[in-house]
Scaffold this motif. Structure first.
Motif, PDB file in Angstrom:
ATOM      1  N   GLY A  41       0.837  -1.197   0.000  1.00 19.61           N
ATOM      2  CA  GLY A  41       0.000   0.000   0.000  1.00 19.61           C
ATOM      3  C   GLY A  41       0.870   1.245   0.000  1.00 19.61           C
ATOM      4  N   TYR A  42       0.277   2.382   0.353  1.00 18.94           N
ATOM      5  CA  TYR A  42       1.022   3.647   0.277  1.00 18.94           C
ATOM      6  C   TYR A  42       2.259   3.652   1.176  1.00 18.94           C
ATOM      7  N   THR A  43       2.134   3.121   2.383  1.00 16.69           N
ATOM      8  CA  THR A  43       3.282   3.128   3.295  1.00 16.69           C
ATOM      9  C   THR A  43       4.454   2.382   2.675  1.00 16.69           C
ATOM     10  N   GLY A  44       4.198   1.134   2.255  1.00 13.00           N
ATOM     11  CA  GLY A  44       5.257   0.318   1.702  1.00 13.00           C
ATOM     12  C   GLY A  44       5.790   0.850   0.390  1.00 13.00           C
ATOM     13  N   ALA A  63       0.935  -9.455   0.035  1.00 10.58           N
ATOM     14  CA  ALA A  63       0.181 -10.702   0.155  1.00 10.58           C
ATOM     15  C   ALA A  63      -0.794 -10.903  -1.001  1.00 10.58           C
ATOM     16  N   GLU A  64      -1.359  -9.814  -1.507  1.00 10.62           N
ATOM     17  CA  GLU A  64      -2.365  -9.910  -2.562  1.00 10.62           C
ATOM     18  C   GLU A  64      -1.827  -9.264  -3.837  1.00 10.62           C
ATOM     19  N   ARG A  65      -2.365  -8.075  -4.170  1.00 12.65           N
ATOM     20  CA  ARG A  65      -1.899  -7.286  -5.306  1.00 12.65           C
ATOM     21  C   ARG A  65      -1.513  -5.896  -4.812  1.00 12.65           C
ATOM     22  N   VAL A  66      -0.649  -5.227  -5.514  1.00 10.72           N
ATOM     23  CA  VAL A  66      -0.291  -3.856  -5.156  1.00 10.72           C
ATOM     24  C   VAL A  66      -1.558  -3.006  -5.090  1.00 10.72           C
ATOM     25  N   GLY A  67      -1.756  -2.295  -3.984  1.00 10.91           N
ATOM     26  CA  GLY A  67      -2.941  -1.459  -3.818  1.00 10.91           C
ATOM     27  C   GLY A  67      -4.214  -2.225  -3.542  1.00 10.91           C
ATOM     28  N   TRP A  68      -4.110  -3.506  -3.182  1.00 11.21           N
ATOM     29  CA  TRP A  68      -5.302  -4.327  -2.976  1.00 11.21           C
ATOM     30  C   TRP A  68      -6.096  -3.893  -1.741  1.00 11.21           C
ATOM     31  N   LEU A 190      -6.363   4.115  -6.385  1.00  7.11           N
ATOM     32  CA  LEU A 190      -5.681   2.932  -6.906  1.00  7.11           C
ATOM     33  C   LEU A 190      -4.675   3.318  -7.986  1.00  7.11           C
ATOM     34  N   ASN A 191      -5.058   4.229  -8.870  1.00 11.07           N
ATOM     35  CA  ASN A 191      -4.108   4.651  -9.898  1.00 11.07           C
ATOM     36  C   ASN A 191      -2.909   5.367  -9.288  1.00 11.07           C
ATOM     37  N   TYR A 192      -3.127   6.064  -8.180  1.00 11.20           N
ATOM     38  CA  TYR A 192      -2.001   6.675  -7.478  1.00 11.20           C
ATOM     39  C   TYR A 192      -1.070   5.590  -6.936  1.00 11.20           C
ATOM     40  N   ALA A 193      -1.630   4.553  -6.300  1.00 11.17           N
ATOM     41  CA  ALA A 193      -0.816   3.464  -5.771  1.00 11.17           C
ATOM     42  C   ALA A 193      -0.064   2.748  -6.886  1.00 11.17           C
ATOM     43  N   LEU A 194      -0.742   2.486  -7.984  1.00  6.66           N
ATOM     44  CA  LEU A 194      -0.099   1.807  -9.102  1.00  6.66           C
ATOM     45  C   LEU A 194       1.007   2.666  -9.705  1.00  6.66           C
ATOM     46  N   GLY A 195       0.798   3.980  -9.707  1.00  2.65           N
ATOM     47  CA  GLY A 195       1.841   4.878 -10.187  1.00  2.65           C
ATOM     48  C   GLY A 195       3.067   4.874  -9.295  1.00  2.65           C
ATOM     49  N   LEU A 196       2.842   4.809  -7.976  1.00  2.00           N
ATOM     50  CA  LEU A 196       3.967   4.693  -7.041  1.00  2.00           C
ATOM     51  C   LEU A 196       4.720   3.389  -7.270  1.00  2.00           C
ATOM     52  N   ALA A 197       3.992   2.307  -7.518  1.00  2.00           N
ATOM     53  CA  ALA A 197       4.634   1.011  -7.744  1.00  2.00           C
ATOM     54  C   ALA A 197       5.485   1.043  -9.004  1.00  2.00           C
ATOM     55  N   LYS A 198       4.963   1.654 -10.056  1.00  2.16           N
ATOM     56  CA  LYS A 198       5.722   1.753 -11.307  1.00  2.16           C
ATOM     57  C   LYS A 198       6.989   2.570 -11.105  1.00  2.16           C
ATOM     58  N   ALA A 199       6.865   3.684 -10.382  1.00  2.03           N
ATOM     59  CA  ALA A 199       8.030   4.521 -10.105  1.00  2.03           C
ATOM     60  C   ALA A 199       9.051   3.762  -9.267  1.00  2.03           C
ATOM     61  N   ALA A 200       8.557   2.997  -8.279  1.00  6.51           N
ATOM     62  CA  ALA A 200       9.461   2.228  -7.430  1.00  6.51           C
ATOM     63  C   ALA A 200      10.218   1.176  -8.244  1.00  6.51           C
ATOM     64  N   GLU A 201       9.508   0.483  -9.124  1.00  2.00           N
ATOM     65  CA  GLU A 201      10.169  -0.512  -9.972  1.00  2.00           C
ATOM     66  C   GLU A 201      11.230   0.128 -10.859  1.00  2.00           C
ATOM     67  N   TYR A 240      17.212  -4.350   7.102  1.00  2.00           N
ATOM     68  CA  TYR A 240      16.102  -3.595   7.679  1.00  2.00           C
ATOM     69  C   TYR A 240      14.781  -4.164   7.172  1.00  2.00           C
ATOM     70  N   VAL A 241      13.756  -4.023   7.988  1.00  2.00           N
ATOM     71  CA  VAL A 241      12.405  -4.421   7.612  1.00  2.00           C
ATOM     72  C   VAL A 241      11.470  -3.238   7.831  1.00  2.00           C
ATOM     73  N   VAL A 242      10.551  -3.043   6.892  1.00  2.00           N
ATOM     74  CA  VAL A 242       9.508  -2.027   7.014  1.00  2.00           C
ATOM     75  C   VAL A 242       8.166  -2.733   7.038  1.00  2.00           C
ATOM     76  N   LEU A 243       7.387  -2.510   8.089  1.00  2.00           N
ATOM     77  CA  LEU A 243       6.043  -3.072   8.204  1.00  2.00           C
ATOM     78  C   LEU A 243       5.032  -2.015   7.762  1.00  2.00           C
ATOM     79  N   GLY A 244       4.433  -2.240   6.597  1.00  2.00           N
ATOM     80  CA  GLY A 244       3.435  -1.313   6.067  1.00  2.00           C
ATOM     81  C   GLY A 244       2.113  -2.007   5.864  1.00  2.00           C
ATOM     82  N   CYS A 245       1.650  -2.733   6.868  1.00  2.00           N
ATOM     83  CA  CYS A 245       0.473  -3.601   6.739  1.00  2.00           C
ATOM     84  C   CYS A 245      -0.827  -2.917   7.152  1.00  2.00           C
TER      85      CYS A 245
END
Length: 434
Positions: A41-44, A63-68, A190-201, A240-245
């Motif tokens: 999600g946004y945190t992660g 666990a599921e899909r990005v932004g699920w 959701l499109n914002y989350a997916l955009g963050l994922a694309k940028a992260a990749e 390091y571990v980041v918990l963004g659950c």
């Protein structure tokens, strides 16, 4: 309907209008990374992106899909400040500390805007947030808030809206006054989350979907300085571990679980509306939220649908007929939509804290977390990821400011928090009605 997954996004307006829904592989075998982020999600996503931009190797497990989760299902409001008012913060931590929280809230909204612009995220970003109240007795309070933010926080982007104007702005006679904030914004979450994922990749983050974390070893309890994060079919060795659950933490980390309470909230999307009707409902295309304890919140989508959020429950299951569950709240505000078709309705789980302030912290020195955004997640979770990245990189002052705000455990912990919360929510719901 239960809050479970079949490996795809829930049937929502957001999923139906997602710009891209790329598949990411499942984690198989053992890999290594500087940082393992748990939660897509946004945190992660924000933490992963900001860490990668600092040169860290990052593996993100979802666990599921990005932004699920809530990041792909929420109302899409991006508001300034914290979840509680500045007057509350001043009374709790003093004016100087309250100003720091305010400035971080402003930066959170600006960070969302900057990320959208920098990475060209197509997410229907629009300006403006209107907060309204049913009660004439609130008029002095709303006027005082505007004056206070202008005088003590140099915030000139907000003004008081009187009874006549607020009814013009929202096309409903329910409201007595409001505040109009032109700095805040709203978007397609959701499109914002997916955009963050694309940028992260693109920054080098390795994203794994369908990779539910089953546990992790603490670096403090082993001879190694690294932590092992395990899934059913793989593992990540990380420094390091980041918990963004957030609301989907479950039983993964009992030391945090009692600080938050997962609750469910629900949203509908109407059929596309005419331009004239859109201007009648929300004249200036802002987001809108009311002052009820269980708030109603709404906005117009990029294709002129009304997206209306209302009602919540506190179980593991969603209402069987979500369209009619939310529709009754919508019709209290807009009875003129009686014959309007409802095309989508869905629910999602968010996490609240007892004091409604987010819960930041660290465990075992190398595990960082942020959770409990209490309905203010789009900007706050994005900022949380940014602050976590700073802390991992060794500059923890700002993260520690957020972590310093006390977050109390729900009475009874995870075992008894539910009946206590339900009793409290019913009390405040009755106050809303009377």
């Amino acid at each position: 309907m239960s809050n479970t997954s079949n490996g795809s996004h829930v049937d929502s307006y957001y999923a139906a209008t997602a710009k891209e829904l790329p598949d990411h592989p499942k984690l198989e075998g053992q890999i290594e990374a500087d940082v393992c982020v748990i939660g897509g999600g946004y945190t992660g996503l924000s933490a992963a992106l900001h860490l990668a931009e600092r040169g860290y190797s990052v593996a993100l497990l979802e666990a599921e899909r990005v932004g699920w989760g809530a990041s792909g299902r929420n109302g899409g409001h991006v508001g300034v400040g914290q979840r509680v008012g500045q007057d509350v913060l001043e009374s709790k931590v003093g004016k100087e500390q309250a100003r720091i929280f305010w400035d971080m809230g402003i930066e959170a909204v600006q960070t969302v805007k900057d990320l959208v612009e920098k990475h060209q995220i197509d997410c229907d970003l629009k300006q403006g947030a209107l907060h309204v109240t049913h009660k004439a007795s609130h008029i002095p309070d709303y006027q005082a808030e505007v004056e206070h933010l202008s005088k003590h926080y140099d915030f000139e982007h907000i003004r008081f809206v009187d009874t006549d104007e607020v009814r013009q702005l929202v096309g409903s006679d329910n409201y007595q006054c409001g505040t109009l904030d032109t700095f805040s914004c709203h978007l397609h979450p959701l499109n914002y989350a997916l955009g963050l994922a694309k940028a992260a990749e693109q920054a080098g983050v390795k994203i794994y979907e369908g990779s539910r974390v089953t546990g992790y070893t603490s670096a403090n309890n082993t001879s190694s300085s690294e932590t092992q994060v395990t899934t059913a079919e793989g593992s990540v060795k990380a420094k390091y571990v980041v918990l963004g659950c957030n609301g989907y933490l479950g039983k993964l980390e009992p030391r945090m679980a009692g600080k938050i309470m997962p609750i469910n909230n629900f949203v509908l999307a109407t059929e596309p509306l005419s331009e004239d009707l859109c201007r009648e409902l929300i004249r200036d295309d802002t987001s809108v939220a009311d002052s009820l304890f269980v708030i109603d919140y709404w906005k117009l989508s990029g294709d002129n649908r009304l997206l209306f959020g209302g009602g919540e429950n506190y179980t593991s299951r969603f209402p069987k007929d979500m369209k009619n569950f939310v529709r009754k709240y919508m019709l209290k505000v807009y009875p003129q939509l009686q014959n309007t078709r409802i095309d989508y309705a869905w629910g999602g789980t968010l996490a609240i804290t007892l004091n409604r302030m987010p819960h930041f912290g660290r465990l075992d020195n190398n595990v960082f977390y942020a959770q409990g955004y209490s309905g203010h997640g789009v900007p706050t979770a994005t900022m949380a990821g940014k602050l976590i990245a700073e802390a991992v990189a060794g500059t923890a002052e700002r993260f520690d400011v957020m972590a310093s705000y006390p977050t109390h455990t729900f009475p009874g912990g995870t075992l008894l928090r539910w009946p206590g919360l339900v009793a409290g929510m019913l009390y405040y719901s009755l106050r809303d009605k009377f």
